[in-house]
Design a protein around this motif. Structure first.
Motif, PDB file in Angstrom:
ATOM      1  N   GLY A   8       0.768  -1.236   0.000  1.00 60.84           N
ATOM      2  CA  GLY A   8       0.000   0.000   0.000  1.00 60.84           C
ATOM      3  C   GLY A   8       0.796   1.281   0.000  1.00 60.84           C
ATOM      4  O   GLY A   8       0.245   2.352   0.279  1.00 60.84           O
ATOM      5  N   LEU A  36      -1.538   4.567   0.129  1.00 65.87           N
ATOM      6  CA  LEU A  36      -1.584   5.325   1.378  1.00 65.87           C
ATOM      7  C   LEU A  36      -1.125   6.764   1.169  1.00 65.87           C
ATOM      8  O   LEU A  36      -1.733   7.708   1.699  1.00 65.87           O
ATOM      9  CB  LEU A  36      -0.727   4.641   2.433  1.00 65.87           C
ATOM     10  N   ALA A  46      -3.906   8.627  -0.640  1.00 63.40           N
ATOM     11  CA  ALA A  46      -5.029   8.909   0.250  1.00 63.40           C
ATOM     12  C   ALA A  46      -4.706  10.047   1.207  1.00 63.40           C
ATOM     13  O   ALA A  46      -5.572  10.876   1.526  1.00 63.40           O
ATOM     14  CB  ALA A  46      -5.405   7.643   1.022  1.00 63.40           C
ATOM     15  N   ILE A  68      -2.787  -3.852   3.730  1.00 64.92           N
ATOM     16  CA  ILE A  68      -3.265  -2.517   3.355  1.00 64.92           C
ATOM     17  C   ILE A  68      -4.470  -2.125   4.200  1.00 64.92           C
ATOM     18  O   ILE A  68      -4.550  -1.002   4.727  1.00 64.92           O
ATOM     19  CB  ILE A  68      -3.626  -2.458   1.864  1.00 64.92           C
ATOM     20  N   GLN A  69      -5.423  -3.039   4.337  1.00 69.68           N
ATOM     21  CA  GLN A  69      -6.635  -2.730   5.086  1.00 69.68           C
ATOM     22  C   GLN A  69      -6.333  -2.391   6.535  1.00 69.68           C
ATOM     23  O   GLN A  69      -6.929  -1.485   7.126  1.00 69.68           O
ATOM     24  CB  GLN A  69      -7.602  -3.911   5.000  1.00 69.68           C
ATOM     25  N   THR A 123      -3.621  -1.060   7.655  1.00 80.39           N
ATOM     26  CA  THR A 123      -2.893   0.205   7.734  1.00 80.39           C
ATOM     27  C   THR A 123      -3.757   1.395   7.348  1.00 80.39           C
ATOM     28  O   THR A 123      -3.499   2.524   7.787  1.00 80.39           O
ATOM     29  CB  THR A 123      -1.657   0.165   6.814  1.00 80.39           C
ATOM     30  N   ALA A 124      -4.779   1.164   6.558  1.00 74.21           N
ATOM     31  CA  ALA A 124      -5.552   2.258   5.964  1.00 74.21           C
ATOM     32  C   ALA A 124      -6.253   3.122   6.998  1.00 74.21           C
ATOM     33  O   ALA A 124      -6.379   4.337   6.823  1.00 74.21           O
ATOM     34  CB  ALA A 124      -6.572   1.690   4.983  1.00 74.21           C
ATOM     35  N   ARG A 152      -8.648   6.381   6.316  1.00 77.47           N
ATOM     36  CA  ARG A 152      -8.416   6.949   4.987  1.00 77.47           C
ATOM     37  C   ARG A 152      -9.501   6.517   4.015  1.00 77.47           C
ATOM     38  O   ARG A 152     -10.106   5.456   4.155  1.00 77.47           O
ATOM     39  CB  ARG A 152      -7.049   6.518   4.447  1.00 77.47           C
ATOM     40  N   LEU A 180      -9.895   4.798   1.346  1.00 79.97           N
ATOM     41  CA  LEU A 180      -9.112   3.804   0.623  1.00 79.97           C
ATOM     42  C   LEU A 180      -9.868   2.477   0.612  1.00 79.97           C
ATOM     43  O   LEU A 180     -10.177   1.916   1.654  1.00 79.97           O
ATOM     44  CB  LEU A 180      -7.736   3.635   1.284  1.00 79.97           C
ATOM     45  N   VAL A 221      -9.821  -1.492  -0.840  1.00 82.43           N
ATOM     46  CA  VAL A 221      -8.905  -2.534  -1.299  1.00 82.43           C
ATOM     47  C   VAL A 221      -9.707  -3.602  -2.031  1.00 82.43           C
ATOM     48  O   VAL A 221     -10.705  -4.106  -1.494  1.00 82.43           O
ATOM     49  CB  VAL A 221      -8.128  -3.163  -0.129  1.00 82.43           C
TER      50      VAL A 221
END
Length: 280
Positions: free
Chosen positions: A67, A71, A74, A93-94, A96-97, A100, A102, A104
Motif C-alpha cells: 500500500g 496510502l 489517500a 493494506i486494510q 494500515t488504511a 483513509r 481507501l 482494497v
C-alpha cells in the motif's frame, strides 16, 4: 468489459529475459514482501509527487503491494482504490488504511473490478511490469481510465536488479527448462511504452531516477531481500531439490561483492528506474 488483447505488433521484446521472465504462479503475499516495499518507498513518493494529485480525484493503485502508493495518495486527499491480487497483502493494506478514503479490491492489471472510465489517475509502482500480457494490461488500464486521465508507472532500467535477479531466475530456467515469457517487453523503454499506450490515446513522457538500497553486508542482503522474498520462497525449493541452491547463493553473494560492496563490507545498490507518465 474486460479486454483480452494479444501483444501489440512491433513492440520490442525484453532484452534481458532472465530478469523479465516471471516464475509462474508467484504469490506475492508469501514470505515478507514488507522489506522490499520499504526499499521501494522513495520511488512511491516520486511516483505520487509526479502525479500531481488533486483532492477528490479517484486514484487506482495497480499491484498495490503493502500500500505504499495507495496510502500516500489517500493522505493527499484522493479517493483511492488499491488493486492487489495477494490476499495477505490486501489484509496488510486494510489494517494500515485506518480512516483513509481507501478501498482494497482483489484484481490484477489485466482484470480490474472497476467500471469503465472511473479512474482519474492510475499508478503502478514496479507492478504492472510483471503482467504476463502487457497489451492486455494496458488495454485494461485504459478501459478503467477516464477520458482525461493519466497513467504513471515505474520500471527498472537494465543493470543492478536485472543482474541480481538474473542469477536466480537464470538458474531456475536451467533446472526447469522454462522459457522466457513471450509477452515481455522493455517496460523501461519509452518507445515501447508509446507503442502500447498510443493506440489508447496516450502520449508518454519519462524521466530516469535512482533509489539506493543499503544493507550491512552481502549476506544480509540475501537473508532480508532474497531468501524470504516471494521470489525466493517460490524458487528456493526448486533450486534446492536440484542441488543448485548453494551454488546460486555463492554466485549471488559474489556478484554483490564484486560490484556493490564497499571496503567496510556494506552493500550499496544504486538502482536506476524509469518513471513514465502517460496523458490523454
Amino acid at each position: 468489459m474486460h479486454v483480452n488483447a494479444s501483444p501489440a505488433a512491433g513492440i520490442r521484446r525484453c532484452r534481458d529475459p532472465a530478469y523479465c521472465e516471471r516464475v509462474s504462479d508467484i504469490d506475492w503475499g508469501q514470505g515478507t514482501y514488507e522489506t522490499t516495499a520499504a526499499d521501494l518507498l522513495p520511488a512511491a513518493r516520486e511516483l505520487v509527487d509526479a502525479a500531481q494529485l488533486k483532492p477528490g480525484e479517484h486514484v487506482v493503485d495497480v499491484g498495490a503491494g503493502t500500500g505504499n502508493v495507495a496510502l500516500l495518495a489517500a493522505d493527499l486527499g484522493a479517493r483511492v482504490t488499491a488493486v492487489e491480487p495477494a490476499a495477505r497483502l490486501r489484509e496488510v493494506i486494510q489494517e494500515t488504511a485506518g480512516a483513509r478514503d481507501l478501498t482494497v479490491v482483489d484484481g490484477t492489471a489485466a482484470s480490474i473490478p472497476l467500471r469503465d472510465g472511473s479512474a482519474d489517475v492510475i499508478l503502478s509502482n514496479f507492478a504492472v511490469i510483471f503482467a504476463p500480457d502487457p497489451a492486455a494490461a494496458i488495454a485494461e488500464l485504459s478501459r478503467v481510465a477516464a477520458p482525461t486521465s493519466r497513467i504513471l508507472l515505474t520500471s527498472w532500467l537494465p543493470g543492478v536488479m536485472g543482474k541480481l535477479v538474473g542469477v536466480i531466475v537464470g538458474a531456475v530456467r536451467e533446472v526447469t527448462g522454462q522459457n522466457p515469457a513471450a509477452g515481455r517487453i522493455d517496460w523501461h523503454d519509452p518507445a515501447a511504452l508509446t507503442t502500447l499506450l498510443a493506440p489508447h490515446g496516450y502520449q508518454v513522457t519519462a524521466t530516469t531516477l535512482e533509489l539506493e538500497v543499503v544493507t550491512p553486508s552481502a549476506e544480509s542482503y540475501w537473508d532480508t531481500r532474497i531468501a524470504n522474498h516471494p521470489l525466493g520462497v517460490t524458487t528456493f525449493p526448486i533450486l534446492e531439490q536440484a542441488g543448485r541452491l548453494d551454488d546460486v547463493r555463492a554466485r549471488f553473494l559474489q556478484t554483490l561483492d564484486d560490484n556493490w560492496t564497499d571496503t567496510t563490507g556494506q552493500v550499496r545498490l544504486p538502482a536506476q528506474y524509469l518513471l513514465a507518465t502517460a496523458t490523454r
